[in-house]
Design an enzyme around this catalytic site. Structure first.
Site, PDB file in Angstrom:
ATOM      1  N   HIS A 154       5.868   3.004 -13.588  1.00 28.62           N
ATOM      2  CA  HIS A 154       5.410   1.756 -12.969  1.00 28.62           C
ATOM      3  C   HIS A 154       4.569   1.043 -14.028  1.00 28.62           C
ATOM      4  O   HIS A 154       3.515   1.529 -14.415  1.00 28.62           O
ATOM      5  CB  HIS A 154       4.573   2.074 -11.723  1.00 28.62           C
ATOM      6  CG  HIS A 154       3.931   0.862 -11.105  1.00 28.62           C
ATOM      7  ND1 HIS A 154       4.218   0.441  -9.830  1.00 28.62           N
ATOM      8  CD2 HIS A 154       3.033  -0.021 -11.602  1.00 28.62           C
ATOM      9  CE1 HIS A 154       3.518  -0.663  -9.571  1.00 28.62           C
ATOM     10  NE2 HIS A 154       2.785  -0.949 -10.638  1.00 28.62           N
ATOM     11  N   ILE A 165      15.327   4.179  -8.257  1.00 27.24           N
ATOM     12  CA  ILE A 165      15.330   4.497  -9.689  1.00 27.24           C
ATOM     13  C   ILE A 165      14.752   5.903  -9.872  1.00 27.24           C
ATOM     14  O   ILE A 165      13.658   6.194  -9.378  1.00 27.24           O
ATOM     15  CB  ILE A 165      14.462   3.482 -10.484  1.00 27.24           C
ATOM     16  CG1 ILE A 165      14.855   2.030 -10.147  1.00 27.24           C
ATOM     17  CG2 ILE A 165      14.509   3.756 -11.972  1.00 27.24           C
ATOM     18  CD1 ILE A 165      16.130   1.550 -10.755  1.00 27.24           C
ATOM     19  N   ARG A 199      -3.334 -11.176  -5.775  1.00 30.20           N
ATOM     20  CA  ARG A 199      -4.770 -10.914  -5.663  1.00 30.20           C
ATOM     21  C   ARG A 199      -5.230 -10.249  -6.959  1.00 30.20           C
ATOM     22  O   ARG A 199      -4.410  -9.916  -7.809  1.00 30.20           O
ATOM     23  CB  ARG A 199      -5.024  -9.943  -4.524  1.00 30.20           C
ATOM     24  CG  ARG A 199      -4.275  -8.643  -4.756  1.00 30.20           C
ATOM     25  CD  ARG A 199      -4.695  -7.504  -3.874  1.00 30.20           C
ATOM     26  NE  ARG A 199      -4.189  -6.245  -4.371  1.00 30.20           N
ATOM     27  CZ  ARG A 199      -2.985  -5.727  -4.106  1.00 30.20           C
ATOM     28  NH1 ARG A 199      -2.143  -6.388  -3.328  1.00 30.20           N
ATOM     29  NH2 ARG A 199      -2.605  -4.590  -4.607  1.00 30.20           N
ATOM     30  N   GLY A 231       0.801  -1.215   0.000  1.00 27.91           N
ATOM     31  CA  GLY A 231       0.000   0.000   0.000  1.00 27.91           C
ATOM     32  C   GLY A 231       0.835   1.266   0.000  1.00 27.91           C
ATOM     33  O   GLY A 231       0.404   2.302   0.503  1.00 27.91           O
TER      34      GLY A 231
HETATM   35  P1  ADP Z   1       3.772  -1.485  -2.433  1.00 28.99           P
HETATM   36  O1  ADP Z   1       3.749  -2.970  -2.225  1.00 28.99           O
HETATM   37  O2  ADP Z   1       3.699  -0.733  -1.155  1.00 28.99           O
HETATM   38  O3  ADP Z   1       2.788  -1.024  -3.461  1.00 28.99           O
HETATM   39  P2  ADP Z   1       5.934  -1.385  -4.405  1.00 28.99           P
HETATM   40  O4  ADP Z   1       7.180  -2.125  -4.227  1.00 28.99           O
HETATM   41  O5  ADP Z   1       4.927  -1.958  -5.370  1.00 28.99           O
HETATM   42  O6  ADP Z   1       5.244  -1.155  -2.975  1.00 28.99           O
HETATM   43  O7  ADP Z   1       6.236   0.107  -4.842  1.00 28.99           O
HETATM   44  C1  ADP Z   1       5.223   1.089  -4.945  1.00 28.99           C
HETATM   45  C2  ADP Z   1       5.760   2.323  -5.648  1.00 28.99           C
HETATM   46  O8  ADP Z   1       6.890   2.846  -4.936  1.00 28.99           O
HETATM   47  C3  ADP Z   1       6.281   2.094  -7.048  1.00 28.99           C
HETATM   48  O9  ADP Z   1       5.275   2.117  -8.001  1.00 28.99           O
HETATM   49  C4  ADP Z   1       7.252   3.260  -7.196  1.00 28.99           C
HETATM   50  O10 ADP Z   1       6.559   4.461  -7.436  1.00 28.99           O
HETATM   51  C5  ADP Z   1       7.865   3.352  -5.818  1.00 28.99           C
HETATM   52  N1  ADP Z   1       9.104   2.547  -5.731  1.00 28.99           N
HETATM   53  C6  ADP Z   1       9.259   1.340  -5.143  1.00 28.99           C
HETATM   54  N2  ADP Z   1      10.541   0.909  -5.254  1.00 28.99           N
HETATM   55  C7  ADP Z   1      11.216   1.864  -5.931  1.00 28.99           C
HETATM   56  C8  ADP Z   1      12.585   2.017  -6.383  1.00 28.99           C
HETATM   57  N3  ADP Z   1      13.500   1.094  -6.131  1.00 28.99           N
HETATM   58  N4  ADP Z   1      12.899   3.140  -7.065  1.00 28.99           N
HETATM   59  C9  ADP Z   1      11.968   4.099  -7.333  1.00 28.99           C
HETATM   60  N5  ADP Z   1      10.707   4.023  -6.924  1.00 28.99           N
HETATM   61  C10 ADP Z   1      10.305   2.924  -6.235  1.00 28.99           C
END
Ligand code: ADP
Length: 448
Positions: free
Chosen positions: A208, A203, A292, A164
């Site tokens: 995304h 990054i 999910r 989240g």
């Molecule tokens: P969650 O499970 O909380 O949704 P995610 O790993 O899917 O977490 O990451 C959610 C968002 O966080 C990504 O879409 C991106 O915007 C940012 N994010 C996560 N990891 C990175 C990273 N290594 N570099 C840049 N942005 C990141």
């Protein structure tokens, strides 16, 4: 075939699952908390059972109550929706122990992918590109600093059990990393009941981009194309579109193959999502897998002409997938706007209260998934999603025009919503030109 499915959820997703059940000729059983007695999912379902008081721990997260309701109703399966118990391995396990099919992956798969550290390791071993980061969890500050020295700043400390958009900390210097690391560990233990954290390269200005996956119990896996979810605020998605304008068809095809490989490596079963970040140079990296159905599954449905919830139910019944990869083709462009009870003019502060009047938009290419109606009182205990507006067009220009038109038609009186934010977004040249990255909202939105 299932005779009766209990939906262990509320809001728009509960209504969405009821619709799929009805089309499949399956009876639906809603469960609800006392504050949700007047909810649409309660009146729409064939049967409804109250499972406890408002706080989710006592109702929508209360496993014994939900199982008891399933037994009383004679449900042969449970659909968990998203959120609440959807990614709870113990719940999946208890369902099967009680002879009820959990519509989702088996517990060991949820465990394997729900832990981001474990998931990264599986993917690395399967040759799926992952963001450069520590292999395994990091317990000592020193290890984090060593990684940052090798990889270079900025880095991001992430909770293995995070979700989240929470449990992430971006660090630009040794000092920030030293401080951030300790706080991240404490927070991870408190919020996610798992203190494990890891560090990866942060990054800059990524997109995304994620792939919808369907995997049956017979080893067939397909992907249903990509979704660009770069429009986020505090790492939470606000707008999603399919397909992404940023990647070429060649990259899309390559990423799709990798997503299928990732799914196979995890021995995944069900509907799921493989998420990637794509950097400015177009290089893609796995970030996590979601076990999910996601809020944004509907944009994929719009371009693929496939009902993902029905596929999910069929998979749980043991059927083979209704489509092979060659049968899947995407047509046009779709966008989803999350209409939340939040005030975009006020730093997205939660609003709420009673929906005095609701008039949903209509016309060509418009779909609204919602549980609200005129006179509905929004409980303050749950998430702020009021409605999902999904628009489809033959090309992105038509989709954007339709989005504006439909957002203007949507009347929700009684509270501030995110509609003005969406209208702002659709007027931004960078968004219209497909140049928005995950930082776009934070960098450009100053309130409307
Ligand atoms: P969650 O499970 O909380 O949704 P995610 O790993 O899917 O977490 O990451 C959610 C968002 O966080 C990504 O879409 C991106 O915007 C940012 N994010 C996560 N990891 C990175 C990273 N290594 N570099 C840049 N942005 C990141």
């Amino acid at each position: 075939m299932f005779k009766r499915i209990l939906i262990a959820n509320r809001g728009e997703i509960a209504v969405r699952v009821i619709r799929a059940c009805r089309e499949l000729g399956i009876e639906s059983v809603a469960v609800y908390s006392t504050v949700d007695a007047n909810s649409l999912h309660v009146s729409e379902a064939d049967t409804a059972i109250c499972i406890g008081p408002g706080p989710a721990e006592q109702s929508y997260l209360n496993i014994p109550s939900i199982i008891a309701a399933a037994e009383v109703a004679g449900a042969d399966a449970i659909h968990p929706g998203y959120g609440f118990l959807a990614e709870n391995a113990r719940f999946s396990d208890i369902c099967s122990t009680c002879g009820i099919t959990f519509i989702g992956p088996p517990p060991e798969v949820i465990d394997r992918l729900g832990d981001k550290v474990a998931a990264r390791t599986i993917m690395e071993d399967a040759g799926v590109p992952v963001i450069p980061g520590t292999r395994g969890a990091v317990t000592k500050e020193r290890q984090a600093l060593t990684f940052a020295a090798q990889a270079g700043y900025p880095v991001i400390v992430k909770a293995a059990g995070g979700g989240g958009g929470r449990g992430m900390r971006i660090c630009y210097t040794d000092k920030e990393l030293t401080q951030g690391f300790q706080t991240a560990q404490v927070e991870a233990g408190t919020y996610f009941k798992n203190p494990a954290v890891y560090v990866e390269k942060y990054i800059l200005n990524p997109r995304h981009i994620e792939f919808q996956i369907l995997a049956d119990q017979h080893g067939n896996v397909v992907h249903v194309g990509d979704r660009d979810c770069s429009i986020q605020r505090r790492h939470q998605k606000l707008v999603e579109e399919a397909p992404s304008t940023f990647i070429t068809d060649k990259t899309r095809a390559a990423m799709g193959k990798i997503a299928v490989r990732a799914t196979e490596a995890a021995a995944y079963v069900g509907a799921g999502t493989i998420e990637f970040l794509v950097d400015e140079a177009g290089k893609y990296y796995f970030i996590e897998a979601n076990t999910r159905v996601q809020v944004e599954h509907s944009v994929t449905e719009a371009v693929a002409g496939l009902d993902i919830i029905k596929e999910q139910i069929r998979i749980a019944e043991g059927e083979t997938l209704s489509v092979a990869q060659r049968d899947i083709s995407l047509f046009g462009y779709a966008m989803e706007f999350r209409i939340n009870a939040e005030d975009p003019a006020n730093d997205f502060r939660p609003t709420g209260g009673t929906v005095e009047f609701f008039n949903p938009p209509g016309g060509p290419g418009v779909r609204v998934d919602t549980h609200i109606y005129s006179g509905y009182r929004v409980p303050s205990l749950y998430d702020s999603l009021l409605a999902k507006l999904i628009v489809w067009g033959r090309d992105r220009t038509e989709t954007i025009a339709r989005g504006k038109r439909a957002l203007r038609e949507t009347l929700i009186e009684g509270m501030a919503t995110t509609i003005p934010f969406h209208l702002w977004l659709l007027d931004q040249d960078d968004f219209v030109a497909g140049r928005a990255t995950t930082n776009f909202v934070e960098q450009n939105y100053k309130g409307v």
